[in-house]
Enzyme design. Structure first.
Site, PDB file in Angstrom:
ATOM      1  N   CYS A 233       6.272   7.314  23.621  1.00  0.00           N
ATOM      2  CA  CYS A 233       7.149   6.503  24.112  1.00  0.00           C
ATOM      3  C   CYS A 233       7.164   5.039  23.510  1.00  0.00           C
ATOM      4  CB  CYS A 233       6.940   6.321  25.451  1.00  0.00           C
ATOM      5  SG  CYS A 233       5.172   6.177  25.832  1.00  0.00           S
TER       6      CYS A 233
ATOM      7  N   GLY B 294       0.837  -1.180   0.025  1.00  0.00           N
ATOM      8  CA  GLY B 294      -0.046   0.025   0.033  1.00  0.00           C
ATOM      9  C   GLY B 294       0.849   1.344   0.089  1.00  0.00           C
TER      10      GLY B 294
ATOM     11  N   GLN C   1      -7.600   1.778   5.327  1.00  0.00           N
ATOM     12  CA  GLN C   1      -8.462   1.416   6.482  1.00  0.00           C
ATOM     13  C   GLN C   1      -9.970   1.021   6.208  1.00  0.00           C
ATOM     14  OE1 GLN C   1      -7.314   0.394   9.361  1.00  0.00           O
ATOM     15  NE2 GLN C   1      -5.091   0.982   8.977  1.00  0.00           N
TER      16      GLN C   1
ATOM     17  N   SER D 164      -4.006  -1.552   0.556  1.00  0.00           N
ATOM     18  CA  SER D 164      -3.200  -2.602   0.997  1.00  0.00           C
ATOM     19  C   SER D 164      -3.966  -3.942   1.435  1.00  0.00           C
ATOM     20  CB  SER D 164      -2.174  -2.055   2.229  1.00  0.00           C
ATOM     21  OG  SER D 164      -1.218  -2.840   2.534  1.00  0.00           O
ATOM     22  N   ALA D 165      -3.486  -5.136   0.895  1.00  0.00           N
ATOM     23  CA  ALA D 165      -4.345  -6.123   1.251  1.00  0.00           C
ATOM     24  C   ALA D 165      -4.061  -6.681   2.666  1.00  0.00           C
ATOM     25  CB  ALA D 165      -3.716  -7.096   0.212  1.00  0.00           C
ATOM     26  N   HIS D 166      -3.195  -6.502   3.127  1.00  0.00           N
ATOM     27  CA  HIS D 166      -2.911  -7.121   4.497  1.00  0.00           C
ATOM     28  C   HIS D 166      -3.985  -6.254   5.416  1.00  0.00           C
ATOM     29  CE1 HIS D 166      -0.111  -3.812   4.925  1.00  0.00           C
ATOM     30  NE2 HIS D 166      -0.213  -4.173   6.286  1.00  0.00           N
TER      31      HIS D 166
END
Length: 475
Positions: free
Chosen positions: A322, A69, A177, A194-196
């Site tokens: 952090c 992506g 998303q 993005s495929a994942h």
């Protein structure tokens, strides 16, 4: 162990697994070749492109597959800007875009272009009228994500797309998303995903460029993927990615699952502030992704909090400074003006059990309490639940001398905020506390603390080291 980080990577969809294994035997040959094995590979690639294009809402010849992506965003931004160089060199994008857009903007600026950010409100949402006002004659491209990756807020893509179309400016949408939950509406010009993120295998992205959009591919060129994504296609991965996306869209239970996950997320949004003192739930409460919720805990070190939740059996993510190798606050939370310390992002994958959410709500208060005790937070400092107050005043140079001074130089957040909370009661109402800090996160977290605790943030002034943040006691 419950996995609550689908926004980073969703578990591999069963259909994707089946398609991947099958295509490893059938789709290994070069699809550009005319012999039998090559033709078989080409058929698989073409079928995957048609399925993905149908899910995206574009024509198959408008869509190409990329190695990720991020690559899709980079190639989309570079190609659109290059094609409109004669019109102008200004790139406009929201302040909460994914880092892939920010990195592409940096490269564009280094090459002589200009860039500008669209501000967001406290929920992380762009105002369409402000986007309209920012569309100058030299604007070459606008980038706007469909939904934010850190807080889940949905953007007014359809409205902004109409404004861009009227102005003759292409709009690139990062749909990473939101695409698992449905097509992106509106007259967008380019789209990346993005495929994942939807349960496909990692290493597969897609870029759609609608007909009529001027586009000039940048970098080395070859004949594959219309010259927009050179290199040998990952056919097994592409087939698996398209199969899982098609399965999500075709299954009638997908919408039911979105409703169910939205209900679970709403439970988290409601119960966490009730169970844990001094928590700020961030993002738009209504216009949001169904599976994602983010909240920040005062007086908590985010990295420690995530480790403790992991030990308790929960995999979650964070945008806290952090937890980043750069030790810089999340640019998304900074743009929203909300608390960054102790930040937790929960993003539920398909099939999340209700019992797992209930157990998370049971475990979280104990974990936060133990982290605060480890940091030496007195019980009276974190004794009352925080509420979202008015946004803090903008940074300015206070002229008045400081009253009580807290030296937190050399100490990372949340320590400066903890020390501020310890002493604010020692000054009279109307008196001031000045916090000295050289941690960049303090610039974000001290005003956010003031907003949560109904204190007045006076502003920031220079100091010999770091900065001096002045707070006036109001209650």
């Amino acid at each position: 162990m419950p996995y609550f980080d689908a926004a980073s990577a969703a578990p591999l969809h069963p259909v994707a697994r089946e398609a991947l294994l099958a295509s490893l035997d059938e789709g290994w040959a070069d699809p550009a070749r005319l012999y039998r094995e090559g033709r078989r590979g080409r058929l698989l690639l073409d079928a995957a492109r048609e399925a993905a294009a149908e899910a995206v809402g574009c024509r198959p010849d408008e869509l190409v597959f990329t190695p990720s992506g991020t690559q899709a965003v980079h190639r989309g931004v570079a190609g659109a800007l290059a094609a409109r160089r004669r019109v102008g060199r200004r790139l406009l994008y929201s302040a909460v875009e994914h880092s892939s857009v920010l990195h592409a903007a940096e490269v564009h600026e280094a090459a002589g272009g200009t860039r500008a950010e669209l501000a967001v409100d406290r929920t992380g949402r762009v105002a369409a009228d402000e986007a309209s006002a920012a569309l100058t004659p030299d604007t070459a491209l606008v980038c706007l994500q469909s939904a934010n990756h850190e807080v889940g807020t949905e953007q007014p893509v359809e409205e902004v797309a109409a404004l861009c179309q009227e102005a003759g400016v292409p709009l690139l949408v990062d749909a990473a998303q939101s695409l698992p939950w449905g097509p992106v509406p509106g007259a967008w010009s380019l789209l990346a995903a993005s495929a994942h993120k939807w349960g496909g295998p990692p290493g597969v992205g897609l870029l759609a460029v609608r007909k009529g959009t001027r586009f000039a591919p940048q970098g080395p060129y070859d004949e594959r993927e219309s010259g927009r994504s050179p290199g040998f296609e990952n056919i097994p991965g592409i087939v698996a990615a398209a199969a899982s996306l098609r399965a999500l869209r075709a299954a009638p239970e997908t919408m039911d699952e979105a409703v169910r996950l939205r209900r679970l997320v709403e439970r988290i949004r409601t119960r966490v502030p009730e169970l844990v003192p001094d928590v700020e739930v961030v993002g738009d409460p209504v216009r949001r992704l169904p599976h994602l919720v983010t909240f920040s805990c005062l007086y908590v070190d985010g990295e420690t909090l995530l480790h403790e939740l992991d030990r308790a059996g929960f995999s979650v993510s964070s945008g806290s400074s952090c937890t980043s190798s750069t030790l810089a606050p999340s640019h998304v939370l900074r743009a929203m003006g909300v608390l960054s310390e102790g930040n937790v992002r929960v993003s539920l994958p398909y099939g999340t059990a209700e019992a797992d959410v209930d157990r998370f709500l049971e475990v979280l208060p104990q974990v936060v309490r133990s982290v605060r005790e480890r940091l030496g937070v007195p019980a009276d400092v974190a004794a009352t639940a925080g509420g979202a107050a008015a946004a803090p005043a903008p940074h300015e140079e206070p002229d008045e001398p400081a009253g009580l001074v807290v030296d937190s130089l050399g100490r990372r957040c949340p320590i400066p905020v903890i020390e501020l909370a310890k002493v604010i009661g020692q000054v009279p109402v109307g008196g001031t506390v000045t916090v000295l800090s050289d941690d960049e996160a303090a610039r974000q977290d001290i005003p956010a603390w003031c907003a949560m605790r109904d204190q007045e943030y006076v502003g920031e002034r220079s100091a010999e080291r770091g900065a001096a943040y002045v707070v006036r006691r109001r209650v």
